[in-house]
Design a protein around this motif. Sequence first.
Motif, short mmCIF file in Angstrom:
data_model
loop_
_atom_site.label_atom_id
_atom_site.label_comp_id
_atom_site.label_asym_id
_atom_site.label_seq_id
_atom_site.Cartn_x
_atom_site.Cartn_y
_atom_site.Cartn_z
N HIS A 93 0.63 2.04 5.60
CA HIS A 93 -0.68 2.34 6.17
C HIS A 93 -1.03 1.21 7.16
CE1 HIS A 93 -5.05 2.80 6.39
NE2 HIS A 93 -4.91 3.99 5.88
N PRO A 94 -1.75 1.52 8.23
CA PRO A 94 -2.11 0.47 9.20
C PRO A 94 -2.77 -0.75 8.56
CG PRO A 94 -2.64 2.61 10.10
CD PRO A 94 -2.13 2.85 8.72
N GLY A 114 -1.36 -4.44 8.83
CA GLY A 114 -2.20 -5.53 9.33
C GLY A 114 -2.16 -6.75 8.43
N PHE A 115 -2.18 -6.52 7.12
CA PHE A 115 -2.14 -7.65 6.18
C PHE A 115 -0.80 -8.38 6.28
CE2 PHE A 115 -5.73 -8.16 3.22
CZ PHE A 115 -6.58 -7.19 3.74
N TRP A 116 0.26 -7.65 6.50
CA TRP A 116 1.57 -8.28 6.62
C TRP A 116 1.66 -9.07 7.92
CZ3 TRP A 116 6.88 -5.27 6.65
CH2 TRP A 116 7.92 -6.18 6.39
N ASP A 117 1.22 -8.46 9.01
CA ASP A 117 1.29 -9.11 10.31
C ASP A 117 0.45 -10.38 10.38
OD1 ASP A 117 1.49 -6.26 12.61
OD2 ASP A 117 2.92 -7.15 11.21
N ALA A 137 -7.89 -2.40 12.43
CA ALA A 137 -8.86 -1.61 13.20
C ALA A 137 -8.29 -1.25 14.56
CB ALA A 137 -10.16 -2.39 13.35
N THR A 138 -7.61 -2.22 15.18
CA THR A 138 -7.00 -1.96 16.49
C THR A 138 -5.90 -0.92 16.37
OG1 THR A 138 -7.40 -4.28 16.97
CG2 THR A 138 -5.99 -3.09 18.51
N ARG A 139 -5.07 -1.05 15.33
CA ARG A 139 -4.00 -0.09 15.13
C ARG A 139 -4.54 1.32 14.94
NH1 ARG A 139 1.03 -1.95 13.54
NH2 ARG A 139 1.02 -4.21 13.17
#
Lengths: 164, 162
Positions: A85-86, A90-93, A150-152
């Motif tokens: 999920h995006p 995001g948490f990984w990135d 949010a951006t994704r």
Amino acid sequence: MPELALRVNGEQRSLEVEDRTLLVHALRDGLGLTGTHVGCDTSQCGACTVLIDGRSAKSCTILAIQADGSNVTTIEGLAQNGELHPVQQGFWDEHGLQCGYCTPGMILSAVNLLKDTPNPTEQQIRAGIAGNFCRCTGYQHIVNAIQNAATRLDARNSAPDARR
Amino acid sequence: MASTPVLPKLVGTRVKRREDPRLIQGRATYVDDVKIAGMQHIAFKRCDIAHGRIRSVDVTAAAAMEGVEAVFTGAQIATMLEPLPIATPFPSPPHRAVAVDVVRYAGEPVAVVRQLLEPDRSVGAPQLAAVDFPPGRRTSRSRVTAENSWFARSRPSIASLA
């Protein structure tokens, strides 16, 4: 003992629970879904956060039988077809986790937050995760992760073949 | 002699963690996630007064409950466990994992129940371990004397100043 019937991560499940069984324990012990965590005895920490009919809820403060007939999403049910999920991405990135204990609850709170407020300000993000405690990160990278997500999601939803 | 410099591969780059995929998908194993057939659990009976002397602990009712394998009082635990190591050079009373004759904070364990059911599904065995505290709790206003304070007893010079 009451029989609980509900959809969990898209699958119809049924199990026997006691009247007093908390939803978090029905998920963890009854269904073996240990991604949802117990972090306190006081409904404060949010490590137990799941989605019930699409809305975030602390599963430690809900009796299992209260969720009878509902649609529950746990952290295990977020990734679809092997794709993160995006918010997970995001948490990984953005290094939005260290020990990872608060993370499932944090991610599901963020999913609900971004559904209600697709482009949150930093203040709105911090308010949106106020019910989720983290002892490791100091929250800054969690905020970054949610902004990244949010951006994704924004890009995904404005793509020509947008799927929500 | 000129030679091509060996450039570092990771220094200065953004390195994503390797453990994150299982952590963000709820697939990690924390201690409470471990489930082994026949696994037992422990639950603690905790005192609800801030300070007092334990007169007695009665565990017979708790031990008789279904699913309870064993109940231990502080005195029994003391035969198996030394006081917890306190890493400080300053005088400190012995810190027992389970209180033996004195409780020093509300919530201090006074008995341990070993049982087959998860503690949240326990039938209240810890509640059945009865602890008897004599009356006359020390309040914050009482004077600290050698009679009522471990600390004063350990530092007689300070007690004489009180």
